[in-house]
Design an enzyme around this catalytic site. Structure first.
Site, PDB file in Angstrom:
ATOM      1  N   THR A  49       3.083   0.834  11.074  1.00  0.00           N
ATOM      2  CA  THR A  49       1.839   0.061  11.186  1.00  0.00           C
ATOM      3  C   THR A  49       0.930   0.307   9.983  1.00  0.00           C
ATOM      4  O   THR A  49      -0.086  -0.367   9.834  1.00  0.00           O
ATOM      5  CB  THR A  49       1.065   0.431  12.472  1.00  0.00           C
ATOM      6  OG1 THR A  49       0.721   1.821  12.410  1.00  0.00           O
ATOM      7  CG2 THR A  49       1.875   0.147  13.716  1.00  0.00           C
ATOM      8  N   GLY A  50       1.268   1.282   9.150  1.00  0.00           N
ATOM      9  CA  GLY A  50       0.425   1.602   7.995  1.00  0.00           C
ATOM     10  C   GLY A  50       0.686   0.660   6.827  1.00  0.00           C
ATOM     11  O   GLY A  50       1.605  -0.165   6.848  1.00  0.00           O
ATOM     12  N   VAL A 104       1.715   1.328   3.714  1.00  0.00           N
ATOM     13  CA  VAL A 104       2.963   1.545   2.969  1.00  0.00           C
ATOM     14  C   VAL A 104       4.171   1.203   3.844  1.00  0.00           C
ATOM     15  O   VAL A 104       5.090   0.507   3.400  1.00  0.00           O
ATOM     16  CB  VAL A 104       3.053   3.013   2.477  1.00  0.00           C
ATOM     17  CG1 VAL A 104       4.405   3.306   1.845  1.00  0.00           C
ATOM     18  CG2 VAL A 104       1.937   3.295   1.490  1.00  0.00           C
ATOM     19  N   GLY A 105       4.132   1.649   5.106  1.00  0.00           N
ATOM     20  CA  GLY A 105       5.261   1.402   6.007  1.00  0.00           C
ATOM     21  C   GLY A 105       5.519  -0.081   6.197  1.00  0.00           C
ATOM     22  O   GLY A 105       6.665  -0.533   6.174  1.00  0.00           O
ATOM     23  N   ARG A 111      -5.252   9.699   1.538  1.00  0.00           N
ATOM     24  CA  ARG A 111      -6.434  10.342   0.955  1.00  0.00           C
ATOM     25  C   ARG A 111      -7.507   9.318   0.594  1.00  0.00           C
ATOM     26  O   ARG A 111      -7.212   8.137   0.382  1.00  0.00           O
ATOM     27  CB  ARG A 111      -6.048  11.156  -0.273  1.00  0.00           C
ATOM     28  CG  ARG A 111      -5.556  10.318  -1.423  1.00  0.00           C
ATOM     29  CD  ARG A 111      -5.304  11.166  -2.655  1.00  0.00           C
ATOM     30  NE  ARG A 111      -4.577  10.408  -3.652  1.00  0.00           N
ATOM     31  CZ  ARG A 111      -4.702  10.585  -4.953  1.00  0.00           C
ATOM     32  NH1 ARG A 111      -5.526  11.498  -5.423  1.00  0.00           N
ATOM     33  NH2 ARG A 111      -4.003   9.851  -5.801  1.00  0.00           N
ATOM     34  N   ASN A 115       2.025  12.171   2.141  1.00  0.00           N
ATOM     35  CA  ASN A 115       1.538  13.109   1.121  1.00  0.00           C
ATOM     36  C   ASN A 115       0.942  14.361   1.732  1.00  0.00           C
ATOM     37  O   ASN A 115       0.451  14.321   2.861  1.00  0.00           O
ATOM     38  CB  ASN A 115       0.470  12.401   0.269  1.00  0.00           C
ATOM     39  CG  ASN A 115       1.076  11.676  -0.908  1.00  0.00           C
ATOM     40  OD1 ASN A 115       2.015  12.174  -1.523  1.00  0.00           O
ATOM     41  ND2 ASN A 115       0.542  10.507  -1.222  1.00  0.00           N
ATOM     42  N   HIS A 126       4.268  15.582  -7.252  1.00  0.00           N
ATOM     43  CA  HIS A 126       3.660  14.240  -7.209  1.00  0.00           C
ATOM     44  C   HIS A 126       2.154  14.506  -7.087  1.00  0.00           C
ATOM     45  O   HIS A 126       1.572  14.467  -6.012  1.00  0.00           O
ATOM     46  CB  HIS A 126       4.199  13.461  -6.012  1.00  0.00           C
ATOM     47  CG  HIS A 126       3.545  12.115  -5.827  1.00  0.00           C
ATOM     48  ND1 HIS A 126       3.422  11.188  -6.833  1.00  0.00           N
ATOM     49  CD2 HIS A 126       2.949  11.549  -4.729  1.00  0.00           C
ATOM     50  CE1 HIS A 126       2.801  10.111  -6.372  1.00  0.00           C
ATOM     51  NE2 HIS A 126       2.492  10.314  -5.101  1.00  0.00           N
TER      52      HIS A 126
HETATM   53  N1  LIG Z   1       4.705   9.517  -1.885  1.00  0.00           N
HETATM   54  C1  LIG Z   1       4.096   8.467  -2.380  1.00  0.00           C
HETATM   55  O1  LIG Z   1       4.359   8.049  -3.510  1.00  0.00           O
HETATM   56  C2  LIG Z   1       3.070   7.771  -1.547  1.00  0.00           C
HETATM   57  C3  LIG Z   1       2.631   8.373  -0.390  1.00  0.00           C
HETATM   58  N2  LIG Z   1       1.685   7.767   0.393  1.00  0.00           N
HETATM   59  C4  LIG Z   1       1.285   8.475   1.608  1.00  0.00           C
HETATM   60  O2  LIG Z   1       1.846   7.778   2.721  1.00  0.00           O
HETATM   61  C5  LIG Z   1       1.026   8.017   3.879  1.00  0.00           C
HETATM   62  C6  LIG Z   1       0.673   6.677   4.520  1.00  0.00           C
HETATM   63  O3  LIG Z   1      -0.141   5.931   3.642  1.00  0.00           O
HETATM   64  P1  LIG Z   1      -0.726   4.504   4.108  1.00  0.00           P
HETATM   65  O4  LIG Z   1       0.359   3.703   4.699  1.00  0.00           O
HETATM   66  O5  LIG Z   1      -1.505   3.977   2.978  1.00  0.00           O
HETATM   67  O6  LIG Z   1      -1.742   4.970   5.257  1.00  0.00           O
HETATM   68  P2  LIG Z   1      -2.236   4.133   6.524  1.00  0.00           P
HETATM   69  O7  LIG Z   1      -3.482   4.804   6.987  1.00  0.00           O
HETATM   70  O8  LIG Z   1      -2.278   2.688   6.228  1.00  0.00           O
HETATM   71  O9  LIG Z   1      -1.089   4.382   7.601  1.00  0.00           O
HETATM   72  C7  LIG Z   1      -0.894   5.621   8.182  1.00  0.00           C
HETATM   73  C8  LIG Z   1       0.211   5.542   9.200  1.00  0.00           C
HETATM   74  O10 LIG Z   1       0.360   6.846   9.767  1.00  0.00           O
HETATM   75  C9  LIG Z   1       0.146   6.771  11.184  1.00  0.00           C
HETATM   76  N3  LIG Z   1      -0.578   7.966  11.612  1.00  0.00           N
HETATM   77  C10 LIG Z   1      -1.794   8.395  11.186  1.00  0.00           C
HETATM   78  N4  LIG Z   1      -2.146   9.513  11.840  1.00  0.00           N
HETATM   79  C11 LIG Z   1      -1.124   9.809  12.690  1.00  0.00           C
HETATM   80  C12 LIG Z   1      -0.906  10.834  13.660  1.00  0.00           C
HETATM   81  N5  LIG Z   1      -1.805  11.796  13.879  1.00  0.00           N
HETATM   82  N6  LIG Z   1       0.246  10.827  14.349  1.00  0.00           N
HETATM   83  C13 LIG Z   1       1.169   9.859  14.143  1.00  0.00           C
HETATM   84  N7  LIG Z   1       1.017   8.858  13.256  1.00  0.00           N
HETATM   85  C14 LIG Z   1      -0.121   8.830  12.540  1.00  0.00           C
HETATM   86  C15 LIG Z   1      -0.680   5.518  11.425  1.00  0.00           C
HETATM   87  O11 LIG Z   1      -0.500   5.031  12.737  1.00  0.00           O
HETATM   88  C16 LIG Z   1      -0.101   4.583  10.368  1.00  0.00           C
HETATM   89  O12 LIG Z   1       1.107   4.019  10.823  1.00  0.00           O
HETATM   90  C17 LIG Z   1      -0.190   8.792   3.373  1.00  0.00           C
HETATM   91  O13 LIG Z   1      -0.002  10.173   3.612  1.00  0.00           O
HETATM   92  C18 LIG Z   1      -0.192   8.500   1.883  1.00  0.00           C
HETATM   93  O14 LIG Z   1      -0.849   9.485   1.142  1.00  0.00           O
HETATM   94  C19 LIG Z   1       1.166   6.558   0.075  1.00  0.00           C
HETATM   95  C20 LIG Z   1       1.582   5.920  -1.073  1.00  0.00           C
HETATM   96  C21 LIG Z   1       2.561   6.481  -1.978  1.00  0.00           C
HETATM   97  O1  LIG Z   2      -2.304   8.275  -4.602  1.00  0.00           O
HETATM   98  C1  LIG Z   2      -2.059   8.288  -3.378  1.00  0.00           C
HETATM   99  O2  LIG Z   2      -2.674   8.957  -2.553  1.00  0.00           O
HETATM  100  C2  LIG Z   2      -0.899   7.470  -2.908  1.00  0.00           C
HETATM  101  C3  LIG Z   2       0.224   7.886  -3.758  1.00  0.00           C
HETATM  102  O3  LIG Z   2       0.751   8.960  -3.620  1.00  0.00           O
HETATM  103  C4  LIG Z   2       0.516   7.077  -4.936  1.00  0.00           C
HETATM  104  O4  LIG Z   2       0.317   5.859  -4.936  1.00  0.00           O
HETATM  105  O5  LIG Z   2       0.965   7.678  -5.919  1.00  0.00           O
END
Ligand SMILES: NC(=O)C1=CN([C@@H]2O[C@H](COP(=O)(O)OP(=O)(O)OC[C@H]3O[C@@H](n4cnc5c(N)ncnc54)[C@H](O)[C@@H]3O)[C@@H](O)[C@H]2O)C=CC1
Ligand SMILES: O=C([O-])CC(=O)C(=O)O
EC number: 1.1.1.37
Length: 317
Positions: free
Chosen positions: A10-11, A13-14, A85, A123, A178
């Protein structure tokens, strides 16, 4: 044919990742996983994706669930759940909070889908990969994170722009965290197969400025539009395609290293790894002194925060 589950669908990225990976022909089914209470959103998201597939002529089946039993039979599980973040936060600030979320899903995956490959996005991704490895009980070659793959792509596009060449002509890599201590491997950077420092224009390349841009890309995008979506979503799709097509490409992902980079080991961090249908295998490498020192520093940062997160998670138990 391959079955993929996305936890945290639902997020931002997902949900985009679901769209991006569904274009891979070998993927038969994508299951969108969400928390209890998100059923209505998941139903709407799956309908929206089905409409998109009809418009595109894509044959992937979409299902959704909030029940861990439906993870069973997944070939690949992508974990994107967790707090994102704010622009002025470091990814490391999320470590303990997201550690609890990732540990809990990892335990579920260990119980229900222990044959899957587990790709971590949440992250700080290197530390979350270590948490997922520990709490899922899966073997190290089947638990890995997006690592510095996206950072490497960001660097690639900056270099391509400076040299005015197609991105496919640039091969480069960022290893390590990262995050702030990431390490660009100029020694492994080529343009059109030519070592970058053999090109006269290399002396004019604003390396520090470029690396500043790469390191701050995430926070700039978050400040401007709330979250990074297309970059991570398509980076995830590249990794998933590499797995399902058993390409044996070398991508820079967060993997558990033993001794592949000089004598450094026992940490999950961004390194070049061969990606196959069976898992992810770090490639043994040797680095020049300056890059090695920077990588050592990066591993220390990750090792320290990983230790703190493990301690916090033990208190939870
Ligand atoms: N490794 C990478 O290159 C990247 C990592 N990310 C990370 O991916 C994660 C998700 O990012 P977004 O989709 O933008 O965030 P978002 O806020 O749009 O989605 C978060 C998702 O996590 C779920 N969630 C939140 N708290 C929860 C909990 N306590 N228990 C179970 N599920 C929970 C939500 O229901 C939602 O599905 C973040 O930690 C973000 O930093 C994001 C972009 C790139
Ligand atoms: O910057 C963030 O928090 C999300 C992420 O990891 C990226 O896009 O590199």
């Amino acid at each position: 044919m391959v079955k993929v589950a996305i936890i945290g669908a639902t997020g931002q990225v997902g949900s985009y990742a679901a769209h991006a990976i569904s274009q891979i022909p070998q993927i038969k089914e994508v299951t969108l996983f969400g928390r209890d209470g998100n059923q209505q959103y998941l139903e709407g998201l799956s309908r929206d994706l089905v409409d998109s597939f009809a418009a595109r002529g894509t044959n992937t089946r979409i299902s959704w669930s909030c029940d861990e039993k439906d993870l069973r039979g997944s070939d690949i599980i992508i974990l994107t759940s967790g707090v994102a973040r704010k622009a002025d936060q470091s990814r490391l600030d999320l470590a303990v909070e997201n550690g609890k979320i990732v540990a809990s899903f990892a335990e579920k995956i260990g119980r229900t889908a222990s044959e899957a490959l587990l790709l971590i996005i949440s992250n700080p991704v290197d530390i979350m990969t270590a948490v997922a490895l520990k709490y899922s009980g899966l073997p190290p070659h089947r638990v890995f994170g997006l690592g510095t793959h996206l950072d490497s792509m960001r660097l690639k596009s900056c270099i391509a722009e400076f040299f005015n060449v197609h991105v496919s002509e640039v091969h480069t890599r960022i290893i390590g965290e990262h995050g702030d201590t990431m390490v660009p491997l100029w020694s492994a950077t080529t343009i059109g197969g030519i070592q970058i420092n053999n090109l006269p224009a290399f002396s004019h390349l604003p390396k520090d400025k470029i690396m500043e841009r790469v390191k701050t890309s995430g926070s700039l995008i978050i400040r401007s539009k709330g979250s990074t979506v297309y970059g991570p979503g398509d980076a995830i799709a590249t990794v998933v395609r590499t797995i399902v097509e058993d390409e044996h490409r070398i991508l820079t992902v967060s993997a558990f290293i033993k001794k592949e980079v000089h004598d450094i080991g026992s940490v999950c961090i961004g390194v070049p790894a061969r990606i196959t249908r069976g898992g992810v295998f770090p490639v043994p490498i040797k680095l020049p002194d300056d890059e090695l020192e920077a990588f050592r520093n990066s591993t220390e940062t990750i090792r320290n925060v990983t230790r703190q997160v493990f301690e916090a998670l033990e208190e939870r138990e």
